[in-house]
Scaffold this motif. Structure first.
Motif, short mmCIF file in Angstrom:
data_model
loop_
_atom_site.label_atom_id
_atom_site.label_comp_id
_atom_site.label_asym_id
_atom_site.label_seq_id
_atom_site.Cartn_x
_atom_site.Cartn_y
_atom_site.Cartn_z
N SER A 2 -0.44 16.77 16.39
CA SER A 2 -0.10 18.09 16.91
C SER A 2 -1.05 18.45 18.05
O SER A 2 -2.27 18.27 17.94
CB SER A 2 -0.21 19.13 15.79
OG SER A 2 -0.07 20.42 16.34
N ALA A 3 -0.47 18.93 19.13
CA ALA A 3 -1.27 19.30 20.29
C ALA A 3 -2.01 20.63 20.07
O ALA A 3 -3.05 20.87 20.69
CB ALA A 3 -0.38 19.40 21.52
N GLN A 28 -10.76 11.74 24.98
CA GLN A 28 -9.85 11.35 23.89
C GLN A 28 -8.76 12.40 23.69
O GLN A 28 -7.59 12.07 23.49
CB GLN A 28 -10.62 11.13 22.58
CG GLN A 28 -9.73 10.65 21.44
CD GLN A 28 -9.13 9.27 21.69
OE1 GLN A 28 -9.87 8.32 21.90
NE2 GLN A 28 -7.81 9.16 21.67
N GLU A 29 -9.14 13.67 23.74
CA GLU A 29 -8.14 14.74 23.60
C GLU A 29 -7.14 14.69 24.75
O GLU A 29 -5.93 14.87 24.56
CB GLU A 29 -8.83 16.10 23.55
CG GLU A 29 -9.59 16.34 22.27
CD GLU A 29 -10.48 17.58 22.31
OE1 GLU A 29 -10.83 18.06 21.22
OE2 GLU A 29 -10.84 18.06 23.42
N ALA A 30 -7.64 14.44 25.97
CA ALA A 30 -6.75 14.34 27.13
C ALA A 30 -5.76 13.19 26.94
O ALA A 30 -4.56 13.33 27.20
CB ALA A 30 -7.56 14.15 28.40
N MET A 35 -0.39 11.27 26.01
CA MET A 35 0.49 10.32 25.31
C MET A 35 1.58 11.04 24.51
O MET A 35 2.68 10.53 24.38
CB MET A 35 -0.32 9.41 24.40
CG MET A 35 -1.25 8.47 25.14
SD MET A 35 -0.42 7.47 26.41
CE MET A 35 0.61 6.42 25.40
N SER A 36 1.29 12.23 24.02
CA SER A 36 2.28 12.98 23.25
C SER A 36 3.27 13.73 24.14
O SER A 36 4.26 14.27 23.66
CB SER A 36 1.58 13.99 22.32
OG SER A 36 1.07 15.07 23.07
N GLY A 37 2.96 13.78 25.43
CA GLY A 37 3.83 14.52 26.36
C GLY A 37 3.54 16.01 26.41
O GLY A 37 4.26 16.76 27.06
N ALA A 38 2.47 16.44 25.74
CA ALA A 38 2.14 17.86 25.71
C ALA A 38 1.45 18.34 26.98
O ALA A 38 1.37 19.54 27.22
CB ALA A 38 1.25 18.16 24.50
#
Length: 135
Positions: A2-3, A28-30, A35-38
């Protein structure tokens, strides 16, 4: 993944550091957000750095300051406005996190509401963390 928790941590950093933009994320958060598209990663280094040092695959280059220039490109915000909506989540990446901080300030002044600085940048954060990149 979850973003939302990442964006919440980024907002907490905004408060802690009194940032004038939406917040700051770790490399890492970036990566996870990208990668999630958020969120989209935007490289704000020079073309030479982007091509010779390497970059995150698939990320566009929007030079905040052109190679050899001492002042930011006055067209930077306008170029970003022509490509992105002001409510899109944008993660700005430079070499060390300094230029991307200033680029985020400029974009916030231009009306972007979800712009984030990637802490420690590409060379001091992204690559040492072992995150994927290409040259």
């Amino acid at each position: 993944m979850s973003a939302q928790p990442i964006f919440e941590r980024a907002a907490a950093r905004r408060e802690e550091q009194r940032l004038p933009y939406a917040g700051a994320v770790t490399p890492q958060e970036a990566h996870d957000l990208h990668m999630s598209g958020a969120a989209s990663i935007i490289d704000v280094r020079t073309r030479q750095e982007y091509e010779e040092v390497g970059h995150v695959e698939g990320t566009p280059l929007f030079e905040w300051r052109r190679d050899g220039e001492h002042q930011p490109d006055p067209r930077f915000a306008g170029r970003m406005l022509s490509r992105y909506r002001t409510d899109e989540a944008l993660l700005l990446l430079c070499r060390s996190g300094v230029r991307s901080h200033y680029a985020a300030e400029i974009l916030a002044e231009a009306g972007f509401t979800r712009v984030y600085n990637v802490l420690d940048g590409f060379e001091k954060g992204w690559r040492p963390a072992g995150l994927p990149w290409i040259k």
